[in-house]
Motif scaffolding. Structure first.
Motif, PDB file in Angstrom:
ATOM      1  N   PHE A   1       0.825  -1.202   0.000  1.00 43.63           N
ATOM      2  CA  PHE A   1       0.000   0.000   0.000  1.00 43.63           C
ATOM      3  C   PHE A   1       0.866   1.262   0.000  1.00 43.63           C
ATOM      4  O   PHE A   1       0.571   2.240  -0.698  1.00 43.63           O
TER       5      PHE A   1
ATOM      6  N   ARG B   1      -6.545  -5.260  -0.961  1.00 51.29           N
ATOM      7  CA  ARG B   1      -6.097  -4.462  -2.100  1.00 51.29           C
ATOM      8  C   ARG B   1      -5.495  -5.346  -3.180  1.00 51.29           C
ATOM      9  O   ARG B   1      -5.237  -6.527  -2.968  1.00 51.29           O
TER      10      ARG B   1
ATOM     11  N   ALA C   1      -8.384  -8.418  -4.653  1.00 52.52           N
ATOM     12  CA  ALA C   1      -9.153  -7.871  -3.527  1.00 52.52           C
ATOM     13  C   ALA C   1     -10.572  -8.433  -3.529  1.00 52.52           C
ATOM     14  O   ALA C   1     -11.202  -8.580  -4.581  1.00 52.52           O
TER      15      ALA C   1
ATOM     16  N   TYR D   1       1.232  -7.405  -3.053  1.00 52.92           N
ATOM     17  CA  TYR D   1      -0.080  -7.963  -2.739  1.00 52.92           C
ATOM     18  C   TYR D   1      -0.136  -9.459  -3.066  1.00 52.92           C
ATOM     19  O   TYR D   1      -0.785 -10.231  -2.350  1.00 52.92           O
TER      20      TYR D   1
END
Length: 261
Positions: A82, A125, A129, A95
């Motif tokens: 992030f 995310r 997601a 991710y």
């Protein structure tokens, strides 16, 4: 979360270098590496995440079946991704690592709350997601351990960052030193134009990690919103000296007109 001038705040970090700089030369137990990685992750900044990854990787080398190391490493990669995303850099690989490790931790420890919380975090995310599944996983984690601050913090995020949701206050009651929770609650409060309350939480976060550039950025934006533009620029100037070239701080600097002062 981040707080921009017009304004969106950025949420979701001991001097990271001082706590883990010698990791490569240390010989610690699995539990020691996990504890060190956990402490670094909870700084909620990129330097802390980098050190946390090293520690958790060492733990997994010693014990590939460590549920905690897998789960915490998954959370670290998600948080770090992030921050990379905020800075305009590639983030999907972070991710992907997060999701793979979280799913591994669930396979290793289906009845351990850390694994389900990690999967909830990993599903927030990136291209995989899944908000509904993220909420389902955090509900399992809460049922397994209803007295864990990090779990209530993730519950609050999974269910929408509502400032009236008691879960965030429960998290901070259980652990007042939860830097990310203070920052994210501040961002949510800004969305309700509750700037003085937001400032309190950002100041608390900054006491926990004085070098967190995300908190520094958000605090400067709050000061500007409260009519203290000169203080905001002075604060951001000092932050930029600590973090030369930080993309978020540079964005804030331009937004506040610092280059013209």
């Amino acid at each position: 979360m981040e707080i921009k001038r017009n304004t969106v705040f950025v949420s979701n970090e001991f001097d990271a270098a001082g706590g883990a700089a010698d990791l490569q030369t240390q010989s610690l137990s699995v539990d020691d590496y996990v504890a060190l990685g956990w402490r670094m992750m909870r700084l909620y900044d990129s330097a802390g995440y980098e050190q946390a990854v090293v520690a958790f990787r060492h733990a997994l080398e010693l014990d590939p079946g460590s549920v905690e190391a897998s789960a915490f490493l998954a959370e670290t990669y998600s948080y770090w991704g992030f921050r990379e995303e905020l800075n305009g850099r590639e983030s999907q690989s972070y991710y992907d690592l997060s999701l793979n490790l979280a799913e591994q931790s669930v396979r290793l420890g289906m009845h351990q709350p850390e694994s389900h919380r990690a999967l909830s975090v990993a599903l927030r995310r990136g291209k995989h997601a899944d908000a509904e599944r993220s909420r389902s996983e955090i509900l399992i984690a809460v049922d397994l351990r209803p007295d864990d601050a990090e779990t209530w913090y993730q519950y609050w995020r999974a269910f929408g960052y509502d400032v009236s949701d008691p879960s965030i206050h429960r998290a901070l009651e259980l652990d007042p030193a939860l830097c990310g929770a203070h920052n994210d609650l501040a961002a949510a409060l800004v969305g309700k134009d509750r700037y003085p309350e937001a400032l309190v939480h950002l100041q608390a976060a900054l006491k926990i990690n004085p070098r967190n550039s995300l908190v520094q950025y958000n605090l400067a934006m709050v000061l500007e919103h409260m009519g203290m533009g000169d203080k905001a620029i002075a604060f951001l100037r000092r932050a930029r000296q600590l973090h030369p070239g930080d993309p978020l701080l540079e964005t804030g600097w331009v937004s506040l007109g610092g280059g013209m002062s």
